[in-house]
Design a protein around this motif. Structure first.
Motif, PDB file in Angstrom:
ATOM      1  N   LEU A 166       0.849  -1.174   0.000  1.00  0.00           N
ATOM      2  CA  LEU A 166       0.000   0.000   0.000  1.00  0.00           C
ATOM      3  C   LEU A 166       0.893   1.235   0.000  1.00  0.00           C
ATOM      4  CD1 LEU A 166      -2.833   1.268   0.136  1.00  0.00           C
ATOM      5  CD2 LEU A 166      -2.631   1.265   2.623  1.00  0.00           C
ATOM      6  N   ASP A 167       0.700   2.074  -1.007  1.00  0.00           N
ATOM      7  CA  ASP A 167       1.452   3.323  -1.124  1.00  0.00           C
ATOM      8  C   ASP A 167       2.961   3.080  -1.116  1.00  0.00           C
ATOM      9  OD1 ASP A 167      -0.949   4.712  -1.268  1.00  0.00           O
ATOM     10  OD2 ASP A 167      -1.066   4.967   0.884  1.00  0.00           O
ATOM     11  N   ASP A 168       3.646   3.415  -0.021  1.00  0.00           N
ATOM     12  CA  ASP A 168       5.101   3.296   0.005  1.00  0.00           C
ATOM     13  C   ASP A 168       5.580   2.186   0.931  1.00  0.00           C
ATOM     14  OD1 ASP A 168       4.431   4.433   2.416  1.00  0.00           O
ATOM     15  OD2 ASP A 168       6.088   5.864   2.446  1.00  0.00           O
ATOM     16  N   LYS A 169       4.692   1.232   1.288  1.00  0.00           N
ATOM     17  CA  LYS A 169       5.100   0.189   2.221  1.00  0.00           C
ATOM     18  C   LYS A 169       4.703  -1.201   1.751  1.00  0.00           C
ATOM     19  CE  LYS A 169       5.250   2.770   6.573  1.00  0.00           C
ATOM     20  NZ  LYS A 169       4.694   2.906   7.935  1.00  0.00           N
ATOM     21  N   LEU A 170       5.607  -2.145   1.973  1.00  0.00           N
ATOM     22  CA  LEU A 170       5.326  -3.562   1.830  1.00  0.00           C
ATOM     23  C   LEU A 170       5.243  -4.148   3.242  1.00  0.00           C
ATOM     24  CD1 LEU A 170       7.783  -4.565  -1.020  1.00  0.00           C
ATOM     25  CD2 LEU A 170       5.308  -4.829  -1.125  1.00  0.00           C
ATOM     26  N   VAL A 171       4.220  -4.939   3.505  1.00  0.00           N
ATOM     27  CA  VAL A 171       4.056  -5.580   4.802  1.00  0.00           C
ATOM     28  C   VAL A 171       3.907  -7.080   4.591  1.00  0.00           C
ATOM     29  CG1 VAL A 171       2.673  -5.740   6.904  1.00  0.00           C
ATOM     30  CG2 VAL A 171       2.936  -3.534   5.760  1.00  0.00           C
ATOM     31  N   SER A 172       4.734  -7.856   5.289  1.00  0.00           N
ATOM     32  CA  SER A 172       4.682  -9.306   5.188  1.00  0.00           C
ATOM     33  C   SER A 172       4.519  -9.898   6.584  1.00  0.00           C
ATOM     34  CB  SER A 172       5.957  -9.851   4.537  1.00  0.00           C
ATOM     35  OG  SER A 172       5.903 -11.263   4.448  1.00  0.00           O
TER      36      SER A 172
END
Length: 303
Positions: A166-172
């Motif tokens: 989302l936008d400027d972030k990757l979350v795993s």
């Protein structure tokens, strides 16, 4: 309405792993493992415009599919191959070995392919410039064209089960409550953007807070939300023993991770405290860490 649900069944499929709304329709992926009492395996791709009526597609792959993504011009689905030996699969480009991903331009025709850097992946997303996939043993890989994969640096060795952008972030997220967050740097894309005023944030550490039975030769890692460099209070980062005495360490930075390596093995059955004061690190735009990070861990008892 999210409250009342209608049950639908697709009897041809043994298991569906993921469903996404992509390019104006639903795409679900999974596997078939038994038909008419005959056991075999192949990947499944089914599509639907309304979520009720579904169509079978030839997945082009003989492996269980776990996730699918869309980059604006093509779909890409990944297969972790849980049954396979990772060392064998990643050590050769033998085309007779199973395929590890499949892609399609229009969701109707899919083509299975194999790249050693795409093997073992559970989840995939598009981050605006590339597909990013996560999977077994903390593996992270990416591909800009949907064909050639590049292994990315990872700071964990536990399985990563899902990834979103989302936008400027990757979350795993993954096994043992692991959460990874990566702030994407779009400043070199040629697009005009406002000055970065967001400071780096602490994400997680290994060993974790109050971890027990930690190896006496453990290297300590503290991860932040973006690449960091030395800040004004970098020299005040400390590792202290149960007597509140400082332990000799070497401290280095590896992209978004602070690495604290004790000069010698720690004592068995002891408690240690790591302190990273505010301002110890800053991002490449000069924004300092706002809040200090302090955590304890306990080493294994010598048997």
């Amino acid at each position: 309405d999210g409250i009342v649900w209608n049950m639908k069944a697709y009897p041809k499929v043994s298991e569906l792993k993921s469903v996404k709304w992509l390019n104006g329709g639903f795409v679900a992926v999974g596997s078939v493992s038994r038909v008419n009492d005959k056991v075999f395996r192949y990947g499944v791709v089914i599509t639907s415009k309304d979520g009720t009526s579904w169509e079978d597609k030839d997945s082009g792959i003989d492996e269980d599919l776990w996730d699918v993504a869309w980059d604006g011009s093509q779909y890409l689905a990944v297969a972790p191959m849980l049954w396979a030996d990772m060392e064998i699969l990643t050590g050769t480009e033998n085309e007779s070995l199973p395929r590890s991903f499949t892609h399609s331009d229009d969701s109707s025709m899919w083509f299975g392919r194999r790249d050693k850097n795409s093997i073992g992946m559970f989840s995939v997303t598009w981050d605006g410039s590339r597909f990013v996939s996560v999977g077994r043993d903390g593996r992270i890989s990416s591909t800009a064209d949907g064909y050639s994969w590049k292994a990315e640096a990872s700071i964990v060795s536990t399985h990563l089960h899902d990834i979103e952008w989302l936008d400027d972030k990757l979350v795993s997220v993954g096994f043992e409550g692991c959460i990874l967050v990566k702030k994407l740097d779009r400043r070199n894309t040629g697009k005009t953007s406002a000055k970065d005023s967001v400071p780096p944030e602490f994400l997680f550490c290994t060993p974790g807070f109050d971890s027990k039975n930690v190896a006496v030769d453990k290297v300590i890692r503290i991860s932040f939300s973006e690449t960091v460099i030395k800040g004004d209070s970098f020299s005040q980062i400390t590792l202290k023993n149960s007597k509140n005495s400082s332990v000799a360490v070497s401290i280095t930075l590896e992209n978004d991770t602070l690495v604290v390596k004790p000069a010698k093995k720690l004592s068995y059955g002891s408690t240690y405290t790591v302190v990273v004061p505010k301002g110890a690190v800053k991002d490449t735009a000069g924004n300092p860490l706002k809040n200090s990070v302090t955590f304890k861990f306990h080493t294994v008892i010598d048997k």
